[in-house]
Design an enzyme around this catalytic site. Structure first.
Site, PDB file in Angstrom:
ATOM      1  N   TRP A 316       0.840  -1.210   0.000  1.00 44.24           N
ATOM      2  CA  TRP A 316       0.000   0.000   0.000  1.00 44.24           C
ATOM      3  C   TRP A 316       0.868   1.250   0.000  1.00 44.24           C
ATOM      4  O   TRP A 316       0.391   2.343  -0.283  1.00 44.24           O
ATOM      5  CB  TRP A 316      -0.965   0.009   1.191  1.00 44.24           C
ATOM      6  CG  TRP A 316      -0.304   0.171   2.559  1.00 44.24           C
ATOM      7  CD1 TRP A 316       0.737  -0.558   3.052  1.00 44.24           C
ATOM      8  CD2 TRP A 316      -0.635   1.116   3.583  1.00 44.24           C
ATOM      9  NE1 TRP A 316       1.051  -0.142   4.335  1.00 44.24           N
ATOM     10  CE2 TRP A 316       0.232   0.888   4.691  1.00 44.24           C
ATOM     11  CE3 TRP A 316      -1.596   2.121   3.695  1.00 44.24           C
ATOM     12  CZ2 TRP A 316       0.173   1.628   5.876  1.00 44.24           C
ATOM     13  CZ3 TRP A 316      -1.646   2.854   4.882  1.00 44.24           C
ATOM     14  CH2 TRP A 316      -0.772   2.613   5.950  1.00 44.24           C
ATOM     15  N   ASP A 317       2.141   1.092   0.300  1.00 43.12           N
ATOM     16  CA  ASP A 317       3.101   2.195   0.274  1.00 43.12           C
ATOM     17  C   ASP A 317       2.948   2.998  -1.019  1.00 43.12           C
ATOM     18  O   ASP A 317       3.047   4.217  -1.024  1.00 43.12           O
ATOM     19  CB  ASP A 317       4.542   1.646   0.315  1.00 43.12           C
ATOM     20  CG  ASP A 317       4.827   0.751   1.515  1.00 43.12           C
ATOM     21  OD1 ASP A 317       3.898   0.081   1.991  1.00 43.12           O
ATOM     22  OD2 ASP A 317       5.991   0.705   1.961  1.00 43.12           O
ATOM     23  N   GLU A 456       0.816  -3.002  12.616  1.00 41.61           N
ATOM     24  CA  GLU A 456       1.010  -4.456  12.487  1.00 41.61           C
ATOM     25  C   GLU A 456       1.427  -5.132  13.785  1.00 41.61           C
ATOM     26  O   GLU A 456       1.622  -6.343  13.809  1.00 41.61           O
ATOM     27  CB  GLU A 456       2.041  -4.727  11.383  1.00 41.61           C
ATOM     28  CG  GLU A 456       1.523  -4.344  10.013  1.00 41.61           C
ATOM     29  CD  GLU A 456       2.580  -4.458   8.930  1.00 41.61           C
ATOM     30  OE1 GLU A 456       3.765  -4.320   9.246  1.00 41.61           O
ATOM     31  OE2 GLU A 456       2.195  -4.670   7.767  1.00 41.61           O
ATOM     32  N   LYS A 552       3.005  -0.089  16.356  1.00 43.60           N
ATOM     33  CA  LYS A 552       4.147   0.080  15.447  1.00 43.60           C
ATOM     34  C   LYS A 552       3.975   1.440  14.751  1.00 43.60           C
ATOM     35  O   LYS A 552       4.892   2.212  14.587  1.00 43.60           O
ATOM     36  CB  LYS A 552       4.108  -1.054  14.427  1.00 43.60           C
ATOM     37  CG  LYS A 552       5.306  -1.175  13.547  1.00 43.60           C
ATOM     38  CD  LYS A 552       5.140  -2.444  12.709  1.00 43.60           C
ATOM     39  CE  LYS A 552       6.270  -2.684  11.760  1.00 43.60           C
ATOM     40  NZ  LYS A 552       5.959  -3.791  10.847  1.00 43.60           N
ATOM     41  N   GLN A 553       2.784   1.709  14.313  1.00 48.31           N
ATOM     42  CA  GLN A 553       2.400   3.014  13.782  1.00 48.31           C
ATOM     43  C   GLN A 553       0.915   3.183  14.105  1.00 48.31           C
ATOM     44  O   GLN A 553       0.204   2.195  14.260  1.00 48.31           O
ATOM     45  CB  GLN A 553       2.640   3.114  12.286  1.00 48.31           C
ATOM     46  CG  GLN A 553       1.794   2.174  11.448  1.00 48.31           C
ATOM     47  CD  GLN A 553       2.172   2.224   9.978  1.00 48.31           C
ATOM     48  OE1 GLN A 553       2.995   1.466   9.503  1.00 48.31           O
ATOM     49  NE2 GLN A 553       1.555   3.130   9.262  1.00 48.31           N
TER      50      GLN A 553
HETATM   51  O1  IFM Z   1       3.660  -1.553   3.970  1.00 48.01           O
HETATM   52  C1  IFM Z   1       4.571  -1.504   5.001  1.00 48.01           C
HETATM   53  C2  IFM Z   1       3.827  -1.825   6.280  1.00 48.01           C
HETATM   54  O2  IFM Z   1       2.843  -0.854   6.543  1.00 48.01           O
HETATM   55  C3  IFM Z   1       4.785  -1.869   7.441  1.00 48.01           C
HETATM   56  N1  IFM Z   1       5.805  -2.878   7.186  1.00 48.01           N
HETATM   57  C4  IFM Z   1       6.573  -2.571   5.990  1.00 48.01           C
HETATM   58  C5  IFM Z   1       5.687  -2.487   4.765  1.00 48.01           C
HETATM   59  C6  IFM Z   1       6.525  -2.134   3.538  1.00 48.01           C
HETATM   60  O3  IFM Z   1       7.073  -0.862   3.660  1.00 48.01           O
END
Ligand code: IFM
Length: 725
Positions: A316-317, A456, A552-553
């Site tokens: 999704w980045d 996550e 984590k975020q």
């Molecule tokens: O898409 C991200 C995810 O939100 C967090 N772990 C790393 C992925 C790739 O950057």
């Protein structure tokens, strides 16, 4: 000064600079590895879309292709290495103005002979298959015998995994070296060709096709060797494998293309901290070279084309963090990134069906084929010898709505109804159908169970606020674009009327999910001090982390960023404060989004702090954090923080809204922004906003909450709020 500079050679930073100093053009990327070999060094050349699935693996990998950057240099019988002899001066920099990587060394060998050695290389920004390199050696103390061995090195692997079968190695016209390869499983053809501008002795051995050039050079004369290489693949072949051209000729046209890029896309920050400008230029440069420009079969991996991290997979980045940079600068490229998803609608439909849903469920990690590529297992726990299953492929479903969000963002920012009619409306419909089928009816309320949100560290939860709100947005927008489809309208109406959207409780908190607020809290200072390292997982198992209030975020902060109009400022502030205390920021996607939301609620000091920290994700002093590639989303997010944070642009409504709030350290911010086909020039200072455009149409917009319109120029004076709510 747009330069990434390495002031001194340090083995520990080899691979970090290797990532930072990547050169490329969106078609291919070449890591900034040094020309000579060092055991720790990871060399890498990648072409967008060239993946291979090694036997026994569940996911394909962006293939590390045969190398053309290596130069084995022997001077008066001694092999050049910066680990031997004495370095009298050293300078290495990537000139982001022109995409050229330059290294200059004054080196003394063990026999006390001194040499000036200069290396240069760049990837053409015009002829996308071409790479140019140049070596200059000047003996500074007496005559010299120089020997250079270079060519095509097919020994490259992905950390030991062989991805290519060698088909042929040949010399043509006593100058061109050509290696033909095929990826073992995906059967893509790769043709690497190269030549140097001097006669040499050719050899082909151990997957290496090389030439060795030898010359005697008088003291203070300069030996120069130019090498032009090309990489063609079965994804895009040109008739001319290797044109007759020189380093300088190729560079001239590339320089012009870069000049045009910076003129249109460059953002100028006048700040007392010059690092702000540098970090933003670094982000813009890398976003430009990691993104394919003319092939809808390719998208952007989580590390772009800078390394093998996340196996080059697309997350999704791309849609949420990278696409806006292009949407508001070069909308055609944003469209192409969406077309990549449209191309794989079929695979997304198949994944939905396989999992018992309707519509389209995009893979959490995607590559060339569009099927799910998420590895089945995470890294091994070396104490137990076990690997934990990766749950994202089966539960991290917010990506579906993120893609739909990007489609809507594209539709709002362009007037591209053709795209919406041909692809966008269908993508919205199919993603909406997924959400409708994804819900569970619990006592008349529709709920979305067992998901993972952007955070996550919290898995298998019900009614994740981010997911539910984004799913709602997705279905609502799908209705607007599929008005004729009555059966869908009925299903969608029912969904919108009954979907559970968590709201603020009596303490003003929106629960991140059904159970989060009941979990225990621990002091995270130790982990926050080492954010980005996932150090928490050394002290707690994933299971334990899942049972605690550890992020984590922050899901809610991400949601406030994407859907600001949905929440009141005081709710955003309360939740930002609460969740930030529980957020480690172990995800590189976190900090810049916090910066934007802090700015929106008026705390520009805190916003600037987050922004500065976000800029350090790939540019900080920690030696190994970016070894396997740069954090593409984090780079996109630096640009987002400047434009949607400090410039205060909001594109979520029909009219463009602008509420600038520059950091105290900034004197001005200047950039161009493409909105509904108009290229608008922005100049913002803490007291003034100046807009300009070259067309004669009238543009209406909202500035600091008031409606304005202009044709060619508009100047608004204001006072920045010195706020903290
Ligand atoms: O898409 C991200 C995810 O939100 C967090 N772990 C790393 C992925 C790739 O950057």
């Amino acid at each position: 000064m747009k330069k990434i500079i390495e002031k001194e050679f340090a083995i520990d930073y080899l691979n970090k600079y290797g990532s930072q100093m990547t050169i490329g053009n969106g078609y291919l990327g070449i890591r900034g590895a040094l020309e000579e070999d060092y055991p720790e060094q990871v060399r890498g050349m990648y072409v967008a879309g060239i993946y291979n699935r090694p036997s026994g693996s569940t996911s394909s990998e962006l293939v590390n292709l045969p190398d053309v950057t290596r130069f084995h240099l022997t001077l008066d019988g001694e092999v050049f290495s910066m680990l031997t002899g004495t370095i009298h001066s050293y300078e290495r920099y990537l000139d982001m103005n022109t995409g050229e990587l330059i290294r200059k060394i004054t080196w003394e060998n063990s026999a006390h002979k001194k040499y000036q050695i200069n290396f240069r290389r760049f990837v053409s920004k015009v002829a996308k298959h071409l790479i140019a390199a140049k070596l200059e050696v000047t003996p500074l103390t007496g005559d010299m015998k120089v020997k250079v061995r270079t060519g095509i090195d097919g020994q490259q692997t992905n950390f030991g995994t062989q991805q290519l079968k060698e088909l042929s190695l040949r010399i043509f016209d006593e100058e061109r070296m050509v290696g033909e390869y095929q990826t073992i499983e995906s059967k893509q053809q790769i043709v690497v060709a190269t030549k140097v501008n001097a006669k040499g002795a050719f050899t082909a051995k151990n997957r290496q096709l090389m030439t060795a050039v030898e010359q005697n050079v008088a003291a203070n004369e300069t030996f120069t060797l130019e090498k032009i290489s090309s990489v063609n693949t079965s994804l895009s072949k040109t008739d001319e494998v290797l044109p007759n051209t020189t380093y300088l000729e190729l560079k001239k046209e590339t320089d012009l293309a870069w000049e045009k890029f910076w003129k249109q896309t460059g953002v100028e920050i006048k700040s007392t901290n010059t690092f702000d400008q540098f970090a933003l230029d670094f982000a813009s440069y890398h976003l430009e070279i990691m993104t394919p420009k003319d092939d809808i079969r390719c998208s952007v991996g989580a590390k772009g084309l800078t390394g093998e991290g996340y196996k080059g997979h697309v997350f999704w980045d791309t849609e949420i963090f990278i696409l806006p940079f292009f949407l508001y600068n070069q909308p055609k490229i944003a469209k192409q990134l969406l077309q990549y998803r449209y191309l794989h609608l079929k695979e997304a439909q198949e994944k939905a069906l396989e999992n018992g849903y309707k519509g389209a469920l995009y893979p959490w990690e995607s590559a060339f084929s569009g099927v799910e590529e998420t590895p089945e297992f995470a890294a091994i726990n070396i104490r137990t010898g076990t690997r934990q299953k990766v749950a994202s492929a089966i539960s991290e479903h917010h990506l579906v709505a993120d893609i739909a969000f990007a489609v809507c963002e594209y539709a709002a920012a362009t007037k591209d109804t053709a795209f919406m009619m041909n692809c966008g409306a269908e993508m919205l419909l199919e993603t909406a159908e997924f959400w409708i089928s994804r819900t569970t009816n619990r006592n008349g309320r529709l709920e979305i169970l067992d998901v993972i949100g952007p955070d996550e560290y919290t898995e298998h939860i019900d009614n994740n606020a981010y997911t539910n709100y984004m799913a709602y947005f997705n279905v609502k927008k799908a209705m607007e674009w599929n008005k004729e489809n009555q059966p869908f309208q009925k299903r969608a109406e029912k969904f919108l009327a009954n979907l559970y959207l968590p709201v603020a409780n009596e303490s003003g908190l929106i629960p991140q999910d059904d159970t989060f607020l009941q979990k225990d809290w621990i002091n995270l200072d130790k982990y926050k001090a080492n954010q980005g390292t996932q150090g928490i997982l050394l002290d707690y198992s994933r299971q334990e982390v899942n049972e605690l209030q550890i992020l984590k975020q922050a899901d809610l902060v991400m949601l406030f960023y994407l859907l600001p109009a949905t929440f009141e400022t005081k709710v955003m502030k309360r939740n930002l404060d609460y969740y930030e205390k529980r957020t480690i920021h172990d995800s590189s996607l976190s900090k810049a989004i916090h910066a934007i939301v802090e700015n929106r609620i008026g705390d520009r000091k805190q916003a600037y702090q987050f922004f500065q920290e976000a800029c350090l994700i790939d540019l900080g002093t920690e030696p190994h954090s970016s070894d396997d590639g740069l954090h593409a989303a984090a780079l996109g997010a630096i640009w987002l923080a400047v434009i949607f944070g400090f410039a205060g642009i909001d594109t979520r409504e029909e009219l463009l809204q602008i509420t600038p709030n520059l950091p105290d350290a900034w004197q001005s911010l200047t950039f161009e922004f493409v909105w509904k086909g108009e290229r608008i020039g922005f100049k913002i200072t803490p007291k003034m906003l100046e807009l300009s455009k070259t067309t004669t149409s009238v543009l209406e917009l909202i500035i600091n909450g008031e409606k304005h319109s202009f044709t060619d120029k508009l100047t608004i004076n204001f006072e920045q709020k010195d706020v903290s709510l």
